[in-house]
Design an enzyme around this catalytic site. Structure first.
Site, PDB file in Angstrom:
ATOM      1  CB  SER A  67      -0.951   0.047   1.190  1.00  0.00           C
ATOM      2  OG  SER A  67      -1.522  -0.920   1.111  1.00  0.00           O
TER       3      SER A  67
ATOM      4  CG  HIS B 287      -1.428  -0.602  -4.322  1.00  0.00           C
ATOM      5  ND1 HIS B 287      -2.264   1.068  -4.165  1.00  0.00           N
ATOM      6  CD2 HIS B 287      -2.285  -1.308  -3.550  1.00  0.00           C
ATOM      7  CE1 HIS B 287      -2.246   0.726  -2.788  1.00  0.00           C
ATOM      8  NE2 HIS B 287      -2.884  -0.634  -2.499  1.00  0.00           N
TER       9      HIS B 287
ATOM     10  CD  GLU C 127      -1.618   3.924  -6.235  1.00  0.00           C
ATOM     11  OE1 GLU C 127      -2.133   2.940  -5.899  1.00  0.00           O
ATOM     12  OE2 GLU C 127      -1.424   4.891  -6.188  1.00  0.00           O
TER      13      GLU C 127
ATOM     14  CG  ASN D 218      -3.136   3.707   0.422  1.00  0.00           C
ATOM     15  OD1 ASN D 218      -4.031   3.519   0.855  1.00  0.00           O
ATOM     16  ND2 ASN D 218      -2.420   2.707   0.011  1.00  0.00           N
TER      17      ASN D 218
HETATM   18  C1  LIG Z   1      -5.575   0.560   1.317  1.00  0.00           C
HETATM   19  C2  LIG Z   1      -4.877   0.126   0.069  1.00  0.00           C
HETATM   20  O1  LIG Z   1      -3.733   0.295  -0.151  1.00  0.00           O
HETATM   21  C3  LIG Z   1      -5.974   0.472  -0.971  1.00  0.00           C
HETATM   22  C4  LIG Z   1      -7.254   0.151  -0.725  1.00  0.00           C
HETATM   23  O2  LIG Z   1      -7.697  -0.571  -1.039  1.00  0.00           O
HETATM   24  S1  LIG Z   1      -8.240   1.403  -0.253  1.00  0.00           S
HETATM   25  C5  LIG Z   1      -9.833   0.624  -0.321  1.00  0.00           C
HETATM   26  C6  LIG Z   1     -10.663   0.845  -1.667  1.00  0.00           C
HETATM   27  N1  LIG Z   1     -12.064   0.117  -1.376  1.00  0.00           N
HETATM   28  C7  LIG Z   1     -13.178   1.293  -1.097  1.00  0.00           C
HETATM   29  O3  LIG Z   1     -13.118   2.283  -1.407  1.00  0.00           O
HETATM   30  C8  LIG Z   1     -14.007   0.069  -1.131  1.00  0.00           C
HETATM   31  C9  LIG Z   1     -15.302   1.353  -1.136  1.00  0.00           C
HETATM   32  N2  LIG Z   1     -16.625   0.199  -0.994  1.00  0.00           N
HETATM   33  C10 LIG Z   1     -17.264   0.411  -1.904  1.00  0.00           C
HETATM   34  O4  LIG Z   1     -16.539   0.736  -2.913  1.00  0.00           O
HETATM   35  C11 LIG Z   1     -18.200  -0.010  -2.126  1.00  0.00           C
HETATM   36  O5  LIG Z   1     -18.926  -0.842  -0.696  1.00  0.00           O
HETATM   37  C12 LIG Z   1     -17.966  -2.264  -2.036  1.00  0.00           C
HETATM   38  C13 LIG Z   1     -18.122  -2.337  -3.247  1.00  0.00           C
HETATM   39  C14 LIG Z   1     -17.499  -2.518  -2.002  1.00  0.00           C
HETATM   40  C15 LIG Z   1     -18.860  -2.875  -2.099  1.00  0.00           C
HETATM   41  O6  LIG Z   1     -20.600  -2.569  -3.053  1.00  0.00           O
HETATM   42  P1  LIG Z   1     -21.922  -1.829  -2.566  1.00  0.00           P
HETATM   43  O7  LIG Z   1     -22.850  -1.903  -3.656  1.00  0.00           O
HETATM   44  O8  LIG Z   1     -21.965  -0.964  -1.570  1.00  0.00           O
HETATM   45  O9  LIG Z   1     -22.613  -2.811  -1.273  1.00  0.00           O
HETATM   46  P2  LIG Z   1     -22.643  -4.239  -0.692  1.00  0.00           P
HETATM   47  O10 LIG Z   1     -24.241  -4.101  -1.593  1.00  0.00           O
HETATM   48  O11 LIG Z   1     -22.616  -4.777   0.140  1.00  0.00           O
HETATM   49  O12 LIG Z   1     -22.029  -5.216  -1.915  1.00  0.00           O
HETATM   50  C16 LIG Z   1     -22.613  -5.668  -2.907  1.00  0.00           C
HETATM   51  C17 LIG Z   1     -22.731  -6.965  -3.314  1.00  0.00           C
HETATM   52  O13 LIG Z   1     -20.967  -7.289  -3.806  1.00  0.00           O
HETATM   53  C18 LIG Z   1     -20.875  -8.528  -2.711  1.00  0.00           C
HETATM   54  N3  LIG Z   1     -19.858  -8.884  -2.514  1.00  0.00           N
HETATM   55  C19 LIG Z   1     -18.875  -7.868  -1.691  1.00  0.00           C
HETATM   56  N4  LIG Z   1     -17.668  -8.409  -1.010  1.00  0.00           N
HETATM   57  C20 LIG Z   1     -17.432  -9.185  -2.157  1.00  0.00           C
HETATM   58  C21 LIG Z   1     -16.525 -10.182  -3.152  1.00  0.00           C
HETATM   59  N5  LIG Z   1     -14.876  -9.883  -2.660  1.00  0.00           N
HETATM   60  N6  LIG Z   1     -16.618 -11.263  -4.300  1.00  0.00           N
HETATM   61  C22 LIG Z   1     -18.331 -11.423  -4.447  1.00  0.00           C
HETATM   62  N7  LIG Z   1     -19.071 -10.165  -4.240  1.00  0.00           N
HETATM   63  C23 LIG Z   1     -19.004  -9.474  -2.936  1.00  0.00           C
HETATM   64  C24 LIG Z   1     -21.939  -7.817  -1.584  1.00  0.00           C
HETATM   65  O14 LIG Z   1     -22.227  -9.018  -1.238  1.00  0.00           O
HETATM   66  C25 LIG Z   1     -23.187  -8.067  -2.573  1.00  0.00           C
HETATM   67  O15 LIG Z   1     -24.147  -8.902  -2.842  1.00  0.00           O
HETATM   68  P3  LIG Z   1     -25.593  -9.008  -2.545  1.00  0.00           P
HETATM   69  O16 LIG Z   1     -25.903  -7.487  -3.997  1.00  0.00           O
HETATM   70  O17 LIG Z   1     -25.611 -10.152  -3.079  1.00  0.00           O
HETATM   71  O18 LIG Z   1     -25.364  -8.884  -1.321  1.00  0.00           O
HETATM   72  N1  LIG Z   2      -5.877  -4.803   3.331  1.00  0.00           N
HETATM   73  C1  LIG Z   2      -6.136  -3.766   2.448  1.00  0.00           C
HETATM   74  O1  LIG Z   2      -7.477  -2.967   2.199  1.00  0.00           O
HETATM   75  C2  LIG Z   2      -5.360  -3.593   1.262  1.00  0.00           C
HETATM   76  C3  LIG Z   2      -4.437  -3.825   1.938  1.00  0.00           C
HETATM   77  N2  LIG Z   2      -2.981  -4.252   0.559  1.00  0.00           N
HETATM   78  C4  LIG Z   2      -1.899  -4.057   1.086  1.00  0.00           C
HETATM   79  O2  LIG Z   2      -1.726  -5.831   1.004  1.00  0.00           O
HETATM   80  C5  LIG Z   2      -1.169  -6.524   1.647  1.00  0.00           C
HETATM   81  C6  LIG Z   2      -1.676  -7.586   2.234  1.00  0.00           C
HETATM   82  O3  LIG Z   2      -2.069  -6.991   3.622  1.00  0.00           O
HETATM   83  P1  LIG Z   2      -4.281  -7.664   4.186  1.00  0.00           P
HETATM   84  O4  LIG Z   2      -4.628  -8.707   2.945  1.00  0.00           O
HETATM   85  O5  LIG Z   2      -5.285  -6.550   4.089  1.00  0.00           O
HETATM   86  O6  LIG Z   2      -3.468  -8.411   4.882  1.00  0.00           O
HETATM   87  P2  LIG Z   2      -3.757  -9.743   5.517  1.00  0.00           P
HETATM   88  O7  LIG Z   2      -3.591  -9.014   7.110  1.00  0.00           O
HETATM   89  O8  LIG Z   2      -5.231  -9.704   5.675  1.00  0.00           O
HETATM   90  O9  LIG Z   2      -3.136 -10.835   5.522  1.00  0.00           O
HETATM   91  C7  LIG Z   2      -1.927 -10.486   5.391  1.00  0.00           C
HETATM   92  C8  LIG Z   2      -1.088 -11.919   4.838  1.00  0.00           C
HETATM   93  O10 LIG Z   2       0.442 -11.872   5.514  1.00  0.00           O
HETATM   94  C9  LIG Z   2       0.465 -13.088   5.852  1.00  0.00           C
HETATM   95  N3  LIG Z   2       2.175 -12.848   6.709  1.00  0.00           N
HETATM   96  C10 LIG Z   2       1.776 -11.808   8.344  1.00  0.00           C
HETATM   97  N4  LIG Z   2       2.878 -11.667   8.297  1.00  0.00           N
HETATM   98  C11 LIG Z   2       3.936 -12.478   7.612  1.00  0.00           C
HETATM   99  C12 LIG Z   2       5.140 -13.102   7.213  1.00  0.00           C
HETATM  100  N5  LIG Z   2       5.857 -12.215   8.062  1.00  0.00           N
HETATM  101  N6  LIG Z   2       5.119 -13.434   6.462  1.00  0.00           N
HETATM  102  C13 LIG Z   2       4.687 -14.225   5.934  1.00  0.00           C
HETATM  103  N7  LIG Z   2       3.023 -13.990   5.414  1.00  0.00           N
HETATM  104  C14 LIG Z   2       3.539 -13.114   6.545  1.00  0.00           C
HETATM  105  C15 LIG Z   2      -0.595 -13.206   6.838  1.00  0.00           C
HETATM  106  O11 LIG Z   2      -0.794 -14.666   7.233  1.00  0.00           O
HETATM  107  P3  LIG Z   2      -0.863 -14.552   8.643  1.00  0.00           P
HETATM  108  O12 LIG Z   2      -2.816 -15.144   8.561  1.00  0.00           O
HETATM  109  O13 LIG Z   2       0.222 -15.654   8.888  1.00  0.00           O
HETATM  110  O14 LIG Z   2      -0.079 -13.400   9.755  1.00  0.00           O
HETATM  111  C16 LIG Z   2      -1.860 -12.808   5.645  1.00  0.00           C
HETATM  112  O15 LIG Z   2      -1.798 -14.293   5.209  1.00  0.00           O
HETATM  113  C17 LIG Z   2      -0.504  -5.212   2.879  1.00  0.00           C
HETATM  114  O16 LIG Z   2       0.774  -5.245   1.844  1.00  0.00           O
HETATM  115  C18 LIG Z   2      -1.236  -4.459   2.742  1.00  0.00           C
HETATM  116  O17 LIG Z   2      -0.667  -3.392   3.024  1.00  0.00           O
HETATM  117  C19 LIG Z   2      -3.522  -3.252  -0.533  1.00  0.00           C
HETATM  118  C20 LIG Z   2      -4.453  -2.952  -1.162  1.00  0.00           C
HETATM  119  C21 LIG Z   2      -5.220  -2.661   0.295  1.00  0.00           C
END
Ligand SMILES: CC(=O)CC(=O)SCCNC(=O)CCNC(=O)[C@H](O)C(C)(C)COP(=O)(O)OP(=O)(O)OC[C@H]1O[C@@H](n2cnc3c(N)ncnc32)[C@H](O)[C@@H]1OP(=O)(O)O
Ligand SMILES: NC(=O)C1=CN([C@@H]2O[C@H](COP(=O)(O)OP(=O)(O)OC[C@H]3O[C@@H](n4cnc5c(N)ncnc54)[C@H](OP(=O)(O)O)[C@@H]3O)[C@@H](O)[C@H]2O)C=CC1
Length: 278
Positions: free
Chosen positions: A115, A136, A148, A186
């Site tokens: 991330s 990403h 990304e 992010n």
């Molecule tokens: C941290 C990082 O590094 C980067 C990141 O990823 S940051 C996070 C980025 N993601 C976001 O910002 C997500 C924001 N949320 C959304 O876009 C929406 O809420 C969402 C797409 C997740 C869900 O869509 P929604 O229409 O709002 O809600 P919801 O009705 O709960 O979901 C739609 C359907 O998809 C389904 N669904 C959810 N996750 C699913 C998955 N992984 N696989 C299959 N189906 C899934 C739900 O079960 C639901 O099905 P039903 O209609 O049958 O109940």
């Molecule tokens: N969560 C999010 O929305 C997003 C996350 N990411 C990135 O993706 C990556 C994974 O995140 P996410 O899937 O959410 O995390 P989770 O916690 O769901 O999964 C992390 C995974 O890493 C494994 N792990 C933990 N510690 C170690 C280690 N020491 N050596 C090897 N494997 C290890 C975990 O196994 P165990 O069960 O053994 O701990 C698990 O399978 C991160 O880099 C995160 O920043 C990117 C986009 C979106």
């Protein structure tokens, strides 16, 4: 294509699923069999949902049949591409990439789903910086359009082209950016989530009101606290630390409440409790 995924958590499982839906042969690694079993169950459930809605071109069994699960990194030797999705920790990722650099065939490409961690540093650790890149995906991977694509300092044009084409084959829209802390996604998203957490700490409003204001007022699909819980508060904190340290500006300081919740083991949805109870 032989597609490898390291980490069977929420991101690794989603990446493996979408790769298999795209017809690739997929191998997924995690440290213990129980984590692989959990990852497989999540994939099965998601495939079932997509099948019910007619959004899957193959049967769930066919897609699942393309995925093998392993605890042995040696099974990645023949991979054309390996995407890493383990915990957001630079030292742990760097050590994994050092091992992958020695294990995967020389022409194989290594990618991180990190991330925020510098792609260039992980590329150096891998020993093959020209064939290293940030790929990403967004959470939940099966539903989100974006990948990304982050080029490290020495990523080759050929590697960037390959990853762009692979993301497109996976039905995603790749968008390119450069290697700076938090990239684009992010750097912009996480300070907003951190600020929402700061609002909770300062008693500006209740979590439900903060989320409601951002959902109804800004048309965000999820409120920022729901989204932070969904991403994982440990991951949010790790990203804020990288932004704070990497950009050197106190505007990226992690909220003390975020830090405290992670210390307390309240990691959001994955631990059953965060700003909400699951
Ligand atoms: C941290 C990082 O590094 C980067 C990141 O990823 S940051 C996070 C980025 N993601 C976001 O910002 C997500 C924001 N949320 C959304 O876009 C929406 O809420 C969402 C797409 C997740 C869900 O869509 P929604 O229409 O709002 O809600 P919801 O009705 O709960 O979901 C739609 C359907 O998809 C389904 N669904 C959810 N996750 C699913 C998955 N992984 N696989 C299959 N189906 C899934 C739900 O079960 C639901 O099905 P039903 O209609 O049958 O109940
Ligand atoms: N969560 C999010 O929305 C997003 C996350 N990411 C990135 O993706 C990556 C994974 O995140 P996410 O899937 O959410 O995390 P989770 O916690 O769901 O999964 C992390 C995974 O890493 C494994 N792990 C933990 N510690 C170690 C280690 N020491 N050596 C090897 N494997 C290890 C975990 O196994 P165990 O069960 O053994 O701990 C698990 O399978 C991160 O880099 C995160 O920043 C990117 C986009 C979106």
């Amino acid at each position: 294509m032989n597609f490898g995924v390291i980490g069977a958590g929420q991101m690794g499982g989603g990446i493996a699923q979408v790769a298999a839906q795209s017809g690739f042969t997929v191998v997924v690694h995690d440290q213990k069999q129980e984590f692989l079993d959990r990852g497989r169950a999540v994939i099965e459930k998601s495939l079932g949902k997509l099948h019910e809605k007619g959004k899957l071109s193959d049967t769930p069994e066919t897609v699942l049949g393309r995925i093998t699960f392993t605890t042995d990194l040696a099974d990645f030797a023949a991979c054309d591409l390996v995407v890493e999705a383990i915990v957001e920790n630079e030292g742990i990722k760097a050590e994994l990439f050092r091992r992958l650099g020695e294990t995967v065939k020389p022409e194989g490409i290594l990618a991180s789903n990190t991330s925020s961690i510098p792609i260039t540093a992980l590329a150096t650790a891998s020993g093959r910086p020209e064939r290293f890149i940030g790929m990403h995906f967004m959470n939940p991977v099966p539903l989100m359009a974006l990948v990304e694509v982050i080029r490290g300092y020495r990523t080759s044009d050929e590697t960037a082209r390959f990853i762009t084409e692979t993301a497109e084959k996976m039905g995603k829209t790749p968008l390119a950016c450069n290697d700076f802390p938090g990239f684009v996604s992010n750097r912009i998203l996480m300070p907003m989530l951190n600020e929402a957490i700061q609002c909770v700490m300062e008693g500006v409003a209740e979590p439900e009101a903060i989320d409601g204001i951002m959902k109804l007022g800004m048309n965000h699909p999820m409120g920022p606290l729901t989204l932070a819980d969904f991403i994982g508060l440990d991951t949010c904190l790790a990203i804020m630390e990288v932004l704070h340290q990497g950009l050197g500006d106190d505007k990226y300081r992690p909220s003390p409440l975020l830090r405290k919740m992670v210390q307390a083991g309240r990691l959001g949805r994955k631990s059953g409790q965060g700003f909400y109870t699951y």
